[in-house]
Design a protein around this motif. Structure first.
Motif, PDB file in Angstrom:
ATOM      1  N   VAL A  31      39.366  41.786  41.147  1.00 22.89           N
ATOM      2  CA  VAL A  31      39.977  40.434  41.694  1.00 22.89           C
ATOM      3  C   VAL A  31      39.914  39.414  40.549  1.00 22.89           C
ATOM      4  N   GLY A  32      40.992  38.631  40.234  1.00 22.72           N
ATOM      5  CA  GLY A  32      40.824  37.637  39.374  1.00 22.72           C
ATOM      6  C   GLY A  32      40.522  36.422  40.184  1.00 22.72           C
ATOM      7  N   THR A  80      37.558  31.070  43.268  1.00 18.58           N
ATOM      8  CA  THR A  80      38.358  31.432  44.171  1.00 18.58           C
ATOM      9  C   THR A  80      39.336  32.327  43.517  1.00 18.58           C
ATOM     10  N   PRO A  81      40.009  33.239  44.623  1.00 15.35           N
ATOM     11  CA  PRO A  81      40.832  34.094  44.059  1.00 15.35           C
ATOM     12  C   PRO A  81      42.085  33.571  43.606  1.00 15.35           C
ATOM     13  N   ILE A  82      42.685  33.889  42.398  1.00 14.75           N
ATOM     14  CA  ILE A  82      43.938  33.260  41.689  1.00 14.75           C
ATOM     15  C   ILE A  82      45.487  33.789  42.415  1.00 14.75           C
ATOM     16  N   GLU A  83      46.319  32.943  42.450  1.00 12.28           N
ATOM     17  CA  GLU A  83      47.499  33.536  42.962  1.00 12.28           C
ATOM     18  C   GLU A  83      48.756  33.265  41.526  1.00 12.28           C
ATOM     19  N   ILE A  84      49.402  34.017  41.572  1.00 12.37           N
ATOM     20  CA  ILE A  84      50.725  33.750  40.545  1.00 12.37           C
ATOM     21  C   ILE A  84      51.663  32.863  41.295  1.00 12.37           C
ATOM     22  N   LEU A  85      51.860  31.784  40.729  1.00 14.18           N
ATOM     23  CA  LEU A  85      53.193  30.996  41.407  1.00 14.18           C
ATOM     24  C   LEU A  85      54.061  30.491  40.085  1.00 14.18           C
TER      25      LEU A  85
END
Length: 869
Positions: free
Chosen positions: A335-336, A343-348
């Motif tokens: 998990v990145g 905090t787990p990152i998202e790709i936006l």
């Protein structure tokens, strides 16, 4: 100076504060003007001002200080600057916590002021720790990234790189931290092993497997491998996404793994980097299902406003209730996480500022740099080779360097500040000219720059870039930890290349991490964190620094162990005893006497010591040039303890306390030279202790003195061989006395040494015994003096008669028994009965007689030494 004036015990808690107060720190200043010395500029890491100068910082700064002090002594014009990397999220979070606010609840300028005040206080605390640890920082070259004098250079670098085409603005997928509400670079993503569920879901024509069912709202395609026969009939057709209802194409791509899950994968914008690759390659549409706070958008329909975890649970429940999920399996995954808050990152997909990555140029510049250890360069090469996206440098925060950009409200044109306007905050100042369309109404850029944009120009800054001084790039050395190779090292090479087309440094020396006493990485949760202040309180700065020197080689992780600090303290006490003894014999012998001394008056053991001393200087110089601090200090410690204290001082005490002036003066000369040399060799490592030693030898600071030079004329294998023999003979005689419970200062009758051409004066003094050199081979008689029966043989064989046999053997003439044993049979008379024994049943003890005297014989490296008892 008399022995009584030098305290018996070394007290660092008195000595170290004394020198802190007396030192003139200007002796560490870099000379920017004309200087005949070669420059040596250190691109020092600017730590983040948390207020806690932790032990990892302290280890790195020990290494830096060892180098800085050594290079000054070697005749370099050294700059050891100190910077502070102030901007960033942790400060914002701390300010919010202290004041009970969020960053958006107060005016932007007020929030920045709060951050500046907290940072300034933290810098003061850390500066005091650094001074207390004896670091020879050039405080005249201190820099603080939050000050306009520094961040003006960050802004100038942005303007130059933008104008040269290295920086651009674009909407692009980026790593996003929902907690910090900001974009982060790939280098700021940490990965952690975890476990999730792989959900098997019925779509209308195919089944897919996904770990992110909440992202089905952003599904824009389903992909299969082109050779997967299971799905060939559906390729090119549309697939309906359950719950959300959008129709998406079924496409093929070689990157799909047929053997994973169902072999069919949904492409969402964006679940991971692979989704981004497919989205780009296949020109797919963009659906933004997650907002900047990590909540579902309108695209998620009835799930709008839910957090990601909550949304996932609800979507899974709905898929199950409607019969779409038909299986779930556990799945291990990396998990990145955001490196600041985990905090787990998202790709936006967001509009951001980017720096172009010149991979080829970076690798070429890396090849121009010496890497210590060499294998650390591989980490940079591997990272550079995996860079798929450019460096995202914009951040959605407040406390950082402002991006000097405005947007025209009329035509949307980007207005970049001119260099003469800098430093500037576009949120507080308007452009000094109109837009090309004539409008004077602008929208300021509210994003700020990544803090690495500040710290990646440290090499440029300390070498005089954008100042009234001549640029002195490249600097000579970058010391840093291996954990920031992919950030600080990578970005610094990138920026020096883009701005000056030069390498930032000649060498980069990489240190490891500090592990706790339990061997694990230090962390509050494990309770294994040790602060430098704890060591200072119970021991000393020099003991801490010595731990740093011998704890491990460059590049290796170093375990903190209290026993190593205790050992360091013991060495300082031992060295103090050596010093105190030496100085007690140098009351009437100073530097002038040393200069005028005729070295032909040296005795054999003096030349032995000086040869060893000069070999030490040569070794220490070579090892320090290679940044091998551990082996350097171990060599110094071994010489002082084993060669000087355990041997030389014991050998020359007779001369030092005797009445023979020439021999005494030779020993004094050696003590003076050795004490002076050791104080200089120790200076980079234990600066307080070395200063205390040197203070009774010279009038100036030891830290302004040159590093010792090797006198090759004093290095001699012949001298060392002769000295080793003297040392070994003396050691063997002292061991003989100890084994025979004779006091070490008690005289023996005589010592005779056969066929050895050596100086016996110091052997006589050390053993308190007359020593005679004799040519030829000694004549020995081995006289039997005692019969020793072996009860292991006699007992089992003769049982009750064994005692009588032993008595008869002991009463017999040892010489007669030896003669019988030589014939192969021993005969004794016991109670009128003749008993025969094999020779193995007895041992004949003999004494050595030489010239009618009872003696003991020692073999020392092939030389016969006779001790007359």
């Amino acid at each position: 100076m008399t022995e009584s004036e030098i305290p018996k015990e070394y007290n660092p808690h008195e000595v170290e504060p004394k020198w802190m107060e007396q030192w003139n720190l200007s002796m560490y200043h870099f000379n920017w003007g004309e200087d005949s010395r070669p420059q040596y500029i250190i691109d020092t890491p600017p730590p983040y001002p948390t207020g806690n100068f932790h032990i990892g910082n302290a280890l790195n700064w020990c290494y830096i200080d060892f180098v800085a002090r050594y290079k000054r002594m070697r005749g370099y014009n050294v700059m050891f600057p100190q910077g502070w990397d102030c901007h960033g999220l942790p400060t914002e979070v701390k300010v919010e916590e202290i004041h009970g606010i969020t960053k958006n609840q107060v005016p932007r300028a007020e929030f920045r002021k709060m951050c500046r005040e907290l940072t300034a206080g933290n810098i003061d605390k850390m500066r005091q720790t650094m001074l207390r640890l004896g670091f020879s920082v050039d405080w005249s070259n201190e820099f603080v990234t939050m000050e306009p004098e520094y961040f003006v250079k960050t802004q100038k670098s942005f303007v130059k790189m933008y104008n040269d085409g290295h920086i651009y603005h674009e909407e692009h997928p980026v790593n996003w931290c929902p907690r910090c509400e900001t974009a982060i670079a790939f280098a700021e993503v940490e990965y952690e092993a975890g476990q999730t569920k792989l959900n098997f879901v019925h779509f209308d024509k195919v089944d897919i497997a996904t770990t992110r069912p909440e992202l089905m709202a952003a599904c824009v395609a389903v992909a299969v491998h082109p050779e997967d026969e299971r799905y060939k009939e559906f390729v090119g057709k549309t697939i309906k996404v359950p719950l959300f209802g959008q129709e998406v194409p079924l496409i093929t791509d070689d990157a799909v793994e047929s053997g994973f899950g169902t072999g069919a994968v949904m492409i969402c914008t964006f679940g991971d980097k692979q989704d981004v690759r497919w989205w780009t390659k296949h020109h797919l549409p963009l659906i933004k299902a997650i907002d900047k706070e990590g909540k579902m958008t309108k695209a998620a329909g009835k799930y709008e406003g839910l957090g990601l975890k909550e949304c996932r649970q609800v979507v899974i429940e709905d898929l199950k209730s409607e019969g779409f999920i038909y299986d779930q399996k556990p799945l291990d995954q990396n998990v990145g996480l955001c490196w600041r808050c985990s905090t787990p990152i998202e790709i936006l997909s967001e509009p951001q500022w980017f720096v172009k990555i010149n991979q080829k140029g970076i690798l070429e510049k890396a090849d121009e740099i010496e890497w210590v250890p060499e294998y650390m360069k591989v980490r940079l090469e591997n990272w550079t080779g995996t860079m798929e996206w450019d460096w995202c440098i914009s951040r959605q925060r407040i406390f950082a360097t402002p991006i000097p950009i405005w947007y025209c409200k009329h035509c949307g044109e980007v207005m970049i500040a001119e260099e003469s306007w800098l430093p500037i905050d576009p949120n507080e100042n308007v452009p000094k000219r109109a837009c090309s369309c004539g409008s004077t109404e602008f929208e300021p850029e509210t994003d700020v720059l990544d803090t690495w944009m500040d710290s990646s120009i440290t090499a440029l800054h300390v070498s005089g870039w954008e100042s009234d001084r001549e640029l002195r790039l490249p600097t000579q050395i970058r010391p840093q930890g291996h954990d920031i190779i992919r950030t600080w090292a990578f970005y610094t090479i990138l920026r020096s290349l883009a701005l000056e087309d030069k390498r930032p440094w000649d060498s980069i020396v990489v240190n490891g991490m500090v592990l706790g006493p339990d061997g694990h990485k230090m962390s509050k949760s494990l309770g294994n964190v040790i602060s430098p202040e704890e060591v200072l309180k119970d021991y000393s700065a020099d003991a801490f620094r010595q731990w740093g020197a011998v704890g491990g080689s460059t590049g290796s992780d170093v375990m903190f162990r209290w026993k190593d600090v205790v050992s360091a303290s013991r060495f300082l006490q031992k060295m103090w005893s050596i010093y105190r003894f030496s100085m007690s014999h140098l009351k009437e012998f100073g530097s002038e006497d040393a200069e005028n001394f005729q070295t032909e008056n040296l005795l054999a053991i003096d030349r032995w010591l000086l040869s060893k001393l000069n070999r030490l200087v040569r070794t220490a110089t070579e090892e320090m040039d290679g940044y091998q601090f551990d082996s350097t200090f171990k060599a110094i410690r071994g010489f002082a303890w084993e060669i000087l204290a355990d041997n030389y001082l014991e050998l020359v005490k007779g001369r030092l306390y005797g009445d023979e002036p020439e021999g005494k003066k030779a020993a004094q000369y050696v003590l003076y030279r050795t004490t002076d040399t050791l104080s200089r060799l120790l200076a980079p490592f234990v600066p307080f202790f070395a200063e205390e030693l040197y203070s009774r030898l010279g009038r100036e600071s030891v830290h302004t003195q040159p590093w010792p030079e090797v006198d090759e004329s004093l290095i001699s294998e012949e001298f060392e061989a002769a000295g080793e023999l003297i040392k070994d003979i003396t050691s063997e005689v002292r061991r003989y006395k100890s084994d025979h419970k004779i006091a070490l200062n008690a005289p023996l009758k005589k010592i005779e040494i056969y066929n050895a051409d050596i100086d016996t004066g110091d052997i006589t003094g050390a053993t308190n015994t007359e020593v005679e050199l004799i040519e030829g081979a000694p004549s020995f008689e081995h006289v039997p003096v005692e019969v020793k029966p072996d009860m292991g043989i006699l007992g089992p064989r003769f049982r009750k008669e064994a005692g009588a046999i032993v008595k008869a053997l002991k009463a017999a003439d040892p010489a007669a028994i030896e003669e019988q044993a030589a014939s192969g049979k021993i005969v004794v008379d016991v109670n009128g009965e003749t008993i025969e024994l094999e020779p193995e049943a007895v041992e004949i003890r003999k004494e050595v007689i030489s010239g009618g005297r009872e003696v003991d014989v020692l073999d020392v490296n092939g030389v016969v030494v006779v001790i007359v008892r």
